[in-house]
Design a protein around this motif. Structure first.
Motif, PDB file in Angstrom:
ATOM      1  N   ASN A 176       0.943  -1.136   0.171  1.00 21.25           N
ATOM      2  CA  ASN A 176      -0.122   0.065  -0.045  1.00 21.25           C
ATOM      3  C   ASN A 176       0.883   1.320   0.071  1.00 21.25           C
ATOM      4  O   ASN A 176       1.757   1.278   0.544  1.00 21.25           O
ATOM      5  CB  ASN A 176      -1.163  -0.024   1.206  1.00 21.25           C
ATOM      6  CG  ASN A 176      -1.730  -0.957   1.278  1.00 21.25           C
ATOM      7  OD1 ASN A 176      -2.086  -1.738   0.354  1.00 21.25           O
ATOM      8  ND2 ASN A 176      -2.390  -1.198   2.539  1.00 21.25           N
ATOM      9  N   THR A 177       0.358   2.309  -0.460  1.00 16.04           N
ATOM     10  CA  THR A 177       0.793   3.630  -0.489  1.00 16.04           C
ATOM     11  C   THR A 177       0.604   4.120   0.731  1.00 16.04           C
ATOM     12  O   THR A 177       0.010   3.580   1.564  1.00 16.04           O
ATOM     13  CB  THR A 177       0.637   4.554  -1.461  1.00 16.04           C
ATOM     14  OG1 THR A 177      -0.948   4.933  -1.417  1.00 16.04           O
ATOM     15  CG2 THR A 177       0.832   4.120  -2.880  1.00 16.04           C
ATOM     16  N   GLY A 178       1.032   5.348   1.340  1.00 15.36           N
ATOM     17  CA  GLY A 178       0.680   6.036   2.466  1.00 15.36           C
ATOM     18  C   GLY A 178      -0.934   6.515   2.372  1.00 15.36           C
ATOM     19  O   GLY A 178      -1.313   6.538   1.049  1.00 15.36           O
ATOM     20  N   LYS A 179      -1.257   6.874   3.363  1.00 16.63           N
ATOM     21  CA  LYS A 179      -2.686   7.417   3.383  1.00 16.63           C
ATOM     22  C   LYS A 179      -2.572   9.111   3.368  1.00 16.63           C
ATOM     23  O   LYS A 179      -1.774   9.354   4.139  1.00 16.63           O
ATOM     24  CB  LYS A 179      -3.653   6.910   4.393  1.00 16.63           C
ATOM     25  CG  LYS A 179      -3.844   5.712   4.357  1.00 16.63           C
ATOM     26  CD  LYS A 179      -4.960   5.247   5.306  1.00 16.63           C
ATOM     27  CE  LYS A 179      -5.538   3.814   5.166  1.00 16.63           C
ATOM     28  NZ  LYS A 179      -6.685   3.550   6.307  1.00 16.63           N
ATOM     29  N   TYR A 180      -2.952   9.815   2.488  1.00 14.74           N
ATOM     30  CA  TYR A 180      -2.825  11.220   2.233  1.00 14.74           C
ATOM     31  C   TYR A 180      -4.512  11.913   2.415  1.00 14.74           C
ATOM     32  O   TYR A 180      -5.349  11.340   1.822  1.00 14.74           O
ATOM     33  CB  TYR A 180      -2.169  11.509   1.018  1.00 14.74           C
ATOM     34  CG  TYR A 180      -1.161  10.907   1.074  1.00 14.74           C
ATOM     35  CD1 TYR A 180       0.314  11.845   1.435  1.00 14.74           C
ATOM     36  CD2 TYR A 180      -0.721   9.876   0.363  1.00 14.74           C
ATOM     37  CE1 TYR A 180       1.310  11.253   1.257  1.00 14.74           C
ATOM     38  CE2 TYR A 180       0.724   9.226   0.154  1.00 14.74           C
ATOM     39  CZ  TYR A 180       1.628   9.936   0.510  1.00 14.74           C
ATOM     40  OH  TYR A 180       2.983   9.440   0.793  1.00 14.74           O
ATOM     41  N   LYS A 181      -4.306  12.877   3.198  1.00 11.22           N
ATOM     42  CA  LYS A 181      -5.750  13.523   3.248  1.00 11.22           C
ATOM     43  C   LYS A 181      -5.971  14.322   1.959  1.00 11.22           C
ATOM     44  O   LYS A 181      -7.021  14.571   1.589  1.00 11.22           O
ATOM     45  CB  LYS A 181      -5.751  14.582   4.524  1.00 11.22           C
ATOM     46  CG  LYS A 181      -5.589  13.729   5.839  1.00 11.22           C
ATOM     47  CD  LYS A 181      -5.815  14.804   6.868  1.00 11.22           C
ATOM     48  CE  LYS A 181      -5.828  14.085   8.293  1.00 11.22           C
ATOM     49  NZ  LYS A 181      -6.011  14.967   9.568  1.00 11.22           N
ATOM     50  N   ASP A 206      -1.800  -5.464 -11.176  1.00 11.17           N
ATOM     51  CA  ASP A 206      -2.921  -6.168 -10.545  1.00 11.17           C
ATOM     52  C   ASP A 206      -3.066  -5.352  -9.246  1.00 11.17           C
ATOM     53  O   ASP A 206      -2.454  -5.091  -8.193  1.00 11.17           O
ATOM     54  CB  ASP A 206      -2.678  -7.522 -10.238  1.00 11.17           C
ATOM     55  CG  ASP A 206      -3.917  -8.293  -9.506  1.00 11.17           C
ATOM     56  OD1 ASP A 206      -4.808  -7.553  -9.363  1.00 11.17           O
ATOM     57  OD2 ASP A 206      -3.886  -9.254  -9.147  1.00 11.17           O
ATOM     58  N   SER A 207      -4.464  -4.476  -9.361  1.00 13.31           N
ATOM     59  CA  SER A 207      -4.545  -3.555  -8.133  1.00 13.31           C
ATOM     60  C   SER A 207      -6.186  -3.579  -7.836  1.00 13.31           C
ATOM     61  O   SER A 207      -7.012  -3.504  -8.850  1.00 13.31           O
ATOM     62  CB  SER A 207      -4.264  -2.187  -8.401  1.00 13.31           C
ATOM     63  OG  SER A 207      -4.594  -1.214  -7.645  1.00 13.31           O
ATOM     64  N   PRO A 208      -6.514  -3.539  -6.838  1.00 14.31           N
ATOM     65  CA  PRO A 208      -7.964  -3.199  -6.444  1.00 14.31           C
ATOM     66  C   PRO A 208      -8.295  -1.581  -6.516  1.00 14.31           C
ATOM     67  O   PRO A 208      -9.704  -1.189  -6.429  1.00 14.31           O
ATOM     68  CB  PRO A 208      -8.103  -3.704  -4.978  1.00 14.31           C
ATOM     69  CG  PRO A 208      -6.901  -3.465  -4.260  1.00 14.31           C
ATOM     70  CD  PRO A 208      -6.002  -3.651  -5.350  1.00 14.31           C
ATOM     71  N   SER A 209      -7.499  -0.852  -6.679  1.00 13.62           N
ATOM     72  CA  SER A 209      -7.592   0.502  -6.250  1.00 13.62           C
ATOM     73  C   SER A 209      -7.817   1.118  -7.708  1.00 13.62           C
ATOM     74  O   SER A 209      -6.924   1.905  -8.462  1.00 13.62           O
ATOM     75  CB  SER A 209      -6.530   1.250  -5.682  1.00 13.62           C
ATOM     76  OG  SER A 209      -6.067   0.758  -4.416  1.00 13.62           O
ATOM     77  N   ASP A 210      -9.222   0.910  -8.313  1.00 11.64           N
ATOM     78  CA  ASP A 210      -9.627   1.618  -9.403  1.00 11.64           C
ATOM     79  C   ASP A 210      -9.416   3.335  -9.360  1.00 11.64           C
ATOM     80  O   ASP A 210      -9.708   3.792  -8.381  1.00 11.64           O
ATOM     81  CB  ASP A 210     -10.707   1.228  -9.944  1.00 11.64           C
ATOM     82  CG  ASP A 210     -12.130   1.514  -8.909  1.00 11.64           C
ATOM     83  OD1 ASP A 210     -11.649   1.561  -7.876  1.00 11.64           O
ATOM     84  OD2 ASP A 210     -13.014   1.730  -9.641  1.00 11.64           O
ATOM     85  N   GLY A 211      -9.117   3.825 -10.525  1.00  7.98           N
ATOM     86  CA  GLY A 211      -8.929   5.251 -10.598  1.00  7.98           C
ATOM     87  C   GLY A 211      -7.468   5.861 -10.261  1.00  7.98           C
ATOM     88  O   GLY A 211      -7.243   6.920 -10.515  1.00  7.98           O
ATOM     89  N   THR A 212      -6.560   4.912  -9.824  1.00 11.54           N
ATOM     90  CA  THR A 212      -5.281   5.301  -9.817  1.00 11.54           C
ATOM     91  C   THR A 212      -4.601   5.381 -11.072  1.00 11.54           C
ATOM     92  O   THR A 212      -4.761   4.632 -12.012  1.00 11.54           O
ATOM     93  CB  THR A 212      -4.303   3.991  -8.953  1.00 11.54           C
ATOM     94  OG1 THR A 212      -4.910   3.860  -7.677  1.00 11.54           O
ATOM     95  CG2 THR A 212      -2.993   4.306  -8.870  1.00 11.54           C
ATOM     96  N   VAL A 213      -3.927   6.591 -11.150  1.00  9.02           N
ATOM     97  CA  VAL A 213      -3.233   6.785 -12.523  1.00  9.02           C
ATOM     98  C   VAL A 213      -1.653   6.327 -12.304  1.00  9.02           C
ATOM     99  O   VAL A 213      -0.895   6.905 -11.073  1.00  9.02           O
ATOM    100  CB  VAL A 213      -3.301   8.161 -12.900  1.00  9.02           C
ATOM    101  CG1 VAL A 213      -2.506   8.474 -14.219  1.00  9.02           C
ATOM    102  CG2 VAL A 213      -4.937   8.434 -13.036  1.00  9.02           C
ATOM    103  N   SER A 261     -10.035   5.777  -0.598  1.00  6.55           N
ATOM    104  CA  SER A 261     -10.449   4.776   0.375  1.00  6.55           C
ATOM    105  C   SER A 261     -12.078   4.915   0.984  1.00  6.55           C
ATOM    106  O   SER A 261     -12.606   5.994   0.741  1.00  6.55           O
ATOM    107  CB  SER A 261      -9.640   4.462   1.463  1.00  6.55           C
ATOM    108  OG  SER A 261      -9.478   5.636   2.342  1.00  6.55           O
ATOM    109  N   ASP A 262     -12.533   4.239   1.603  1.00  4.65           N
ATOM    110  CA  ASP A 262     -14.007   4.208   2.285  1.00  4.65           C
ATOM    111  C   ASP A 262     -13.968   5.407   3.030  1.00  4.65           C
ATOM    112  O   ASP A 262     -14.839   5.833   3.250  1.00  4.65           O
ATOM    113  CB  ASP A 262     -14.639   3.039   3.023  1.00  4.65           C
ATOM    114  CG  ASP A 262     -14.774   1.824   1.930  1.00  4.65           C
ATOM    115  OD1 ASP A 262     -14.973   2.249   0.676  1.00  4.65           O
ATOM    116  OD2 ASP A 262     -14.454   0.476   2.168  1.00  4.65           O
ATOM    117  N   ASP A 263     -12.902   5.644   3.657  1.00  2.93           N
ATOM    118  CA  ASP A 263     -12.854   6.815   4.802  1.00  2.93           C
ATOM    119  C   ASP A 263     -12.061   8.150   4.208  1.00  2.93           C
ATOM    120  O   ASP A 263     -11.886   8.826   4.844  1.00  2.93           O
ATOM    121  CB  ASP A 263     -11.987   6.339   6.030  1.00  2.93           C
ATOM    122  CG  ASP A 263     -10.762   6.070   5.714  1.00  2.93           C
ATOM    123  OD1 ASP A 263     -10.269   6.115   4.541  1.00  2.93           O
ATOM    124  OD2 ASP A 263      -9.576   6.032   6.678  1.00  2.93           O
TER     125      ASP A 263
END
Length: 533
Positions: free
Chosen positions: A423-428, A456-463, A515-517
């Motif tokens: 995972n990458t870090g989480k950014y606000k 292979d990634s579940p994070s659609d929208g990632t560029v 993410s969901d949050d």
């Protein structure tokens, strides 16, 4: 105050001082009678360090004293004081306009009498100017001013960290504002267990104080309100307390204070890079405001008013303003010339030919940032996908000063197990609010011509951008884009343009998923590579 003995400074008797419990008073002398205490400028209760302006009786000049007090029979206190003195002595080798020079370090047996309750003294140049606490006493500072004030101190911290030194920029009463309008560490002497990360947090806390008038770290002066905390124990964004604070500056302050485990900034280089960018934009905005006239009758002044603010007599600023006006003039002339050429060609014997190159339907204009290269009439065909090739290692890649997100788990991307992830870090805030991107660089045994990269990634929208690189740790500007894609949930095959063989491939992430949050973060399962036939 208990009078222990009488000392003489410049022929004048002065009382000594019983310092146990912090009983230091103006007029007392320490350091074998050499330094007469003039005025107190605060206390760092975490290390029982008292900050004083004093008079050097031998050299007849004012100095800054960091006086370490405590019970000489307390072993922990004496060990801590000795460690602080050792770190201050090392810092004496470091010179910077934003840090007061350490002149002397006094310990037990070398100018300090432990029976008086003084365990050590750090002597430094006196910094003229104003207390940081006094500066924000009436109201916080404008965001641009706060960024410019902090920038020289951030430069000094970054330079010291590269030399392996901790400065101790983690208490507001250690810092003063010089006549030049820059912050300066006036009372050196880092705490015994202070780390480089504590300096980073200190920079964030000073910025938070300038923006809000509140201190966001433990152990601050009682005279300063503490920063409110969110449910995670992190200071709330300054932009929630002041709506005129830019989001990126508010994020910088909070991320510098936050622990690295929850997305905090780890390095002083990252703080400095972001701070320089904010300060530069603020300066441009201020120069632009100098050109905005006040409309008569709008309530902003009388009809003779021309400037929204008084022009500053600053040669550097005038030069920058002149350069900007000149560039604007040249651009205007260029536009007028182009319009003139279009008019001439329009009426030139009915000719419809344009002097500018026309793109055919099959051609596309050069992408932004490509340097204006004209499209090739016959671009080389994309290479055909051949056999898979596996890198011998993958590493997290970040630009200088940025954190390397979860570097310990990135090898999962080539372990042939889609159940393990990186995972990458989480950014606000999304890229490029706080950084331009994050990447994974793959290293291969031999130079290879690549045809495809699959993610292979579940994070659609990632560029992501696929780039060739000249080394395993290149500058981003030295890499070359050969493919780009927006990922879908699952496997995304990215066809690559023809490129020279290379040992290094960079997967550069320019946009994260959400993410969901509502955090900006992307997850990856596997990355595979295919060579050209």
């Amino acid at each position: 105050m208990t009078i222990r003995r009488t000392e003489y400074t410049n022929g004048v008797a002065a009382p000594s001082v019983r310092a146990t419990g912090g009983d230091l008073l103006p007029g007392g002398v320490i350091g074998d009678g050499r330094y007469r205490l003039l005025a107190s400028f605060g206390v760092d209760v975490r290390g029982n360090a008292h900050f004083w302006r004093a008079r050097d009786g031998q050299l007849r000049r004012d100095v800054a004293l960091t006086v370490l007090v405590g019970d000489p029979t307390d072993r922990d206190a004496t060990v801590a004081a000795r460690r602080t003195l050792e770190r201050a002595a090392h810092a004496a080798q470091f010179t910077s306009p934003a840090v007061s020079r350490v002149l002397d370090v006094l310990g037990v047996g070398s100018g300090v009498d432990p029976s008086e309750g003084v365990l050590g003294v750090v002597v430094a140049d006196w910094a003229q100017g104003t207390d940081l606490v006094d500066l924000i006493a009436e109201h916080p500072l404008p965001a641009g001013t706060a960024a410019r004030l902090l920038e020289p101190l951030a430069i000094a911290v970054d330079q010291a960290h590269h030399a392996g030194l901790v400065l101790g920029v983690d208490h507001p009463q250690r810092v003063r504002v010089g006549p030049d309008g820059a912050l300066r560490l006036a009372f050196p002497g880092p705490l015994p267990r202070a780390t480089l990360q504590d300096d980073v947090k200190g920079l964030g806390a000073v910025l938070y104080l300038l923006l809000t008038g509140r201190w966001a770290l433990p152990g601050g002066p009682q005279s300063i309100p503490t920063a409110p905390l969110d449910p995670n124990g992190v200071p709330v964004l300054p932009s929630l307390l002041r709506h005129d604070v830019p989001t990126e500056l508010a994020e910088l302050a909070v991320r510098s204070i936050a622990d690295a485990s929850i997305g905090g900034i780890r390095t002083s280089s990252a703080v400095l890079r972001l701070l320089e960018a904010v300060a530069h934009r603020a300066e441009i905005q201020e120069q632009t405001e100098l050109l905005n006239p006040i409309i008569p009758g709008s309530g902003g002044g009388d009809a003779t008013t021309v400037w929204t603010t008084r022009p500053v007599k600053d040669d550097g600023r005038r030069r920058k303003l002149a350069i900007g006006v000149t560039a604007l003039t040249v651009a205007t002339v260029g536009v007028l010339a182009w319009v003139g050429m279009q008019l001439i060609s329009l009426f030139n014997d009915g000719s419809t030919h344009n002097t500018a190159q026309q793109y055919s339907v099959s051609q596309t204009p050069p992408p932004p940032g490509s340097g204006g290269n004209q499209p090739q009439a016959n671009p080389p065909p994309a290479p055909k996908v051949g056999a898979p090739v596996k890198p011998n290692k993958v590493l997290v890649y970040a630009q200088k000063g940025d954190d390397k997100d979860n570097a310990g788990s990135v090898k999962r991307l080539i372990d042939d197990n889609p159940k393990t992830t990186w995972n990458t870090g989480k950014y606000k805030q999304p890229f490029p609010a706080m950084r331009s991107g994050i990447g994974i660089i793959a290293t291969f045994d031999d130079d290879t011509k690549f045809a495809q990269v699959s993610v292979d990634s579940p994070s659609d929208g990632t560029v992501v951008e696929i780039r060739t690189a000249p080394s395993a740790n290149p500058k981003l500007e030295d890499t070359k884009v050969i493919g780009t894609a927006t990922l879908v949930n699952g496997k995304t095959d990215i066809q690559l343009a023809a490129a020279d063989p290379t040992k290094y491939v960079l997967i550069w992430i320019t946009k994260l998923g959400v993410s969901d949050d509502d955090q900006n973060v992307s997850q990856f399962r596997e990355i595979t590579f295919a060579q050209a036939q």
